[in-house]
Design a protein around this motif. Structure first.
Motif, PDB file in Angstrom:
ATOM      1  N   UNK B  71       0.834  -1.202   0.000  1.00 22.00           N
ATOM      2  CA  UNK B  71       0.000   0.000   0.000  1.00 22.00           C
ATOM      3  C   UNK B  71       0.865   1.248   0.000  1.00 22.00           C
ATOM      4  N   UNK B 151      -8.382   4.814  -8.412  1.00 17.36           N
ATOM      5  CA  UNK B 151      -9.435   4.750  -7.405  1.00 17.36           C
ATOM      6  C   UNK B 151      -9.324   5.863  -6.384  1.00 17.36           C
ATOM      7  N   UNK B 152     -10.305   5.891  -5.481  1.00 14.49           N
ATOM      8  CA  UNK B 152     -10.446   7.014  -4.552  1.00 14.49           C
ATOM      9  C   UNK B 152      -9.284   7.108  -3.572  1.00 14.49           C
ATOM     10  N   UNK B 153      -8.826   5.967  -3.044  1.00 16.86           N
ATOM     11  CA  UNK B 153      -7.705   6.016  -2.098  1.00 16.86           C
ATOM     12  C   UNK B 153      -6.499   5.258  -2.674  1.00 16.86           C
ATOM     13  N   UNK B 155      -6.233   2.485  -4.281  1.00 15.86           N
ATOM     14  CA  UNK B 155      -6.214   1.045  -4.023  1.00 15.86           C
ATOM     15  C   UNK B 155      -6.944   0.225  -5.075  1.00 15.86           C
ATOM     16  N   UNK B 156      -7.346   0.839  -6.177  1.00 18.15           N
ATOM     17  CA  UNK B 156      -8.119   0.100  -7.185  1.00 18.15           C
ATOM     18  C   UNK B 156      -7.333  -1.097  -7.714  1.00 18.15           C
TER      19      UNK B 156
END
Lengths: 318, 318
Positions: B71, B151-153, B155-156
């Motif tokens: 991450x 993606x939004x954070x 993490x897509x």
């Protein structure tokens, strides 16, 4: 600025005259009567469009948007396949362009509803979102960076045919264990009937006066409201099925918001509360912690409002 | 124009000096030795970068791209969590910006590899594609309209934690039945050992001289090549698991191409042929008919080449 949005469904047509701020001036609803053939349906669609433009000359309507069920070919402006209409390769767009001499646009009804929620409903101001409808079928539309994502052959968002049980029930798409065969309104009714026929006691039997054919997602929802144990169990199972699919979906898309519409979503928190729990349990922590699961805001108007929003987008007004 | 791409892995660092056409001028590989801590890893990364710039002054390098496992927080330029490095909230970007005074960019290693394949590998000229890596873990990157979708954070693409069996094995993410616990290289080795320990005869036992700890995806692949029945069966099971996840994935994204990399993909047609069959069986007909399933072209170079492509994209050269 005026726009017209028309939502073509298997049983009814819903049309609205609307401005760029989403204010609805006039609506019309009438039966589709699809069994009478495409020509009849086109006549009904035109009558519905004419009904909402009563006070306004067509010349001031900037554009018309159409939401069409099933598979659509956006290049050809045609319906490729729509089971609930009995349509197979029916040209649509040219019929309306010729009739009105105004810009006309079409897209799949679920994607169009996603646009409606994105611009005027529960998705306002949200760049990345998934809109899911759970009703006769289960479908979705994906908004990425504020725009509808259609995929390579305009088929993106087919959550209804996501595998949630690899050895599960056969789906008419040819796959096994598709979400739609567990969580659509007919699937929920089927599961409910199976429980009752297996001898489970429930208030629902009395609610439909013993006529199990009348069992529906709406009856289930009322029974949950009335504290019925079996109904509660079936609602939780439905949340589990939807949650399995949705957790995988949000793991892939990582959206800011998931908006759920369609008849089954009318169960409200009775469905949403267990659904949120399943998603928290199954999706990646980082992703689940940053997504909101919300009901659609426009209800059965998301389709017609979204069809108008489609025209606004194409004409650069959104 | 010169760019540097660095792929940081749990065991090794791979770095390349490359131009905007993807021509590789110099590469360097060395051990990560993550157990010695972030400062040691940073020193090794710098030494690797310095090694590939030998003939070229750093002042003519337009930018540096870093592919970081696990991450990442792109806003802070930090690693949030990387299990294989033992990293937990380690700032990365500033270290390299300070050192070199050149533009430095970072992203997750799988997404960076997707960019590598998109610009210089099996995805050239393709606007909508999914890149999947099947190795120690199972991950993916999504290219939409030619651009990486984060993606939004950021993490897509978490296909590794897609549920393919709702009541299946527990995953360390907290979910059950994640794709990664069936189809990653360690999972394949574990399944193989379980078959052997249950008494199944296979050439693999002799291939590892009875030491089942040496069973790996590579051993399995060799055994399939040698016509081993059990190995064939396990490869087909792997294709089934991957196909369940991929069919759902392509139903949602409707991509033009799926590119599969990582160690397990080296099995080639022994894996790809049954995988294509599963996808044809399980995905929507319209979608499956319009998607190509292809091996990655850059092999273990997709990460470093992709990291350089990340810098090119950020600097407007791609």
């Amino acid at each position: 600025m005026y726009f017209i949005g028309l939502d073509l469904g298997g049983t009814k047509i819903a049309t609205a005259l609307i401005n760029e701020r989403g204010e609805v001036f006039q609506t019309d609803r009438r039966m589709t009567e699809a069994h009478k053939g495409p020509a009849h349906v086109f006549a009904a669609m035109k009558a519905s469009i004419n009904a909402v433009t009563g006070a306004v000359p067509m010349s001031v309507v900037e554009g018309i948007g159409l939401g069409i069920p099933g598979l659509v070919d956006l290049q050809k402006g045609a319906s490729i396949f729509a089971g609930n209409l009995g349509w197979d390769h029916v040209p649509v767009l040219d019929v309306f362009k010729r009739e009105y001499g105004r810009p006309v646009f079409m897209d799949n009804d679920v994607r169009v509803a996603a646009l409606g929620e994105r611009h005027f409903g529960a998705g306002q101001g949200i760049a990345n979102l998934i809109y899911i409808t759970v009703g006769t079928g289960v479908g979705s539309g994906i908004i990425i960076d504020g725009r509808l994502f259609r995929g390579t052959t305009d088929n993106a968002g087919e959550i209804g045919h996501m595998t949630i049980d690899p050895d599960g029930l056969t789906c008419n798409c040819g796959n096994r264990g598709c979400l739609e065969v567990y969580a659509s309104a007919p699937a929920i009714a089927r599961r409910t009937r199976a429980y009752i026929q297996a001898g489970h006691f429930t208030k629902m039997t009395a609610m439909v006066e013993g006529d199990l054919a009348r069992i529906s997602a709406a009856v289930l929802s009322q029974a949950v409201e009335a504290g019925d144990g079996l109904a509660q169990r079936i609602m939780e199972e439905t949340a589990e099925y939807l949650g399995i699919g949705l957790a995988s979906y949000i793991n892939l898309i990582n959206p800011t918001r998931v908006i759920i519409g369609g008849g089954v979503s009318l169960a409200g928190e009775k469905l949403f509360a267990p659904l949120r729990q399943v998603i928290q349990k199954r999706a990646m922590q980082n992703i689940a912690a940053n997504v909101e699961i919300r009901p659609a805001l426009l209800g059965d108007r998301s389709g017609m409002i979204g069809a108008a929003a489609l025209a606004m987008e194409h004409l650069g007004c959104k």
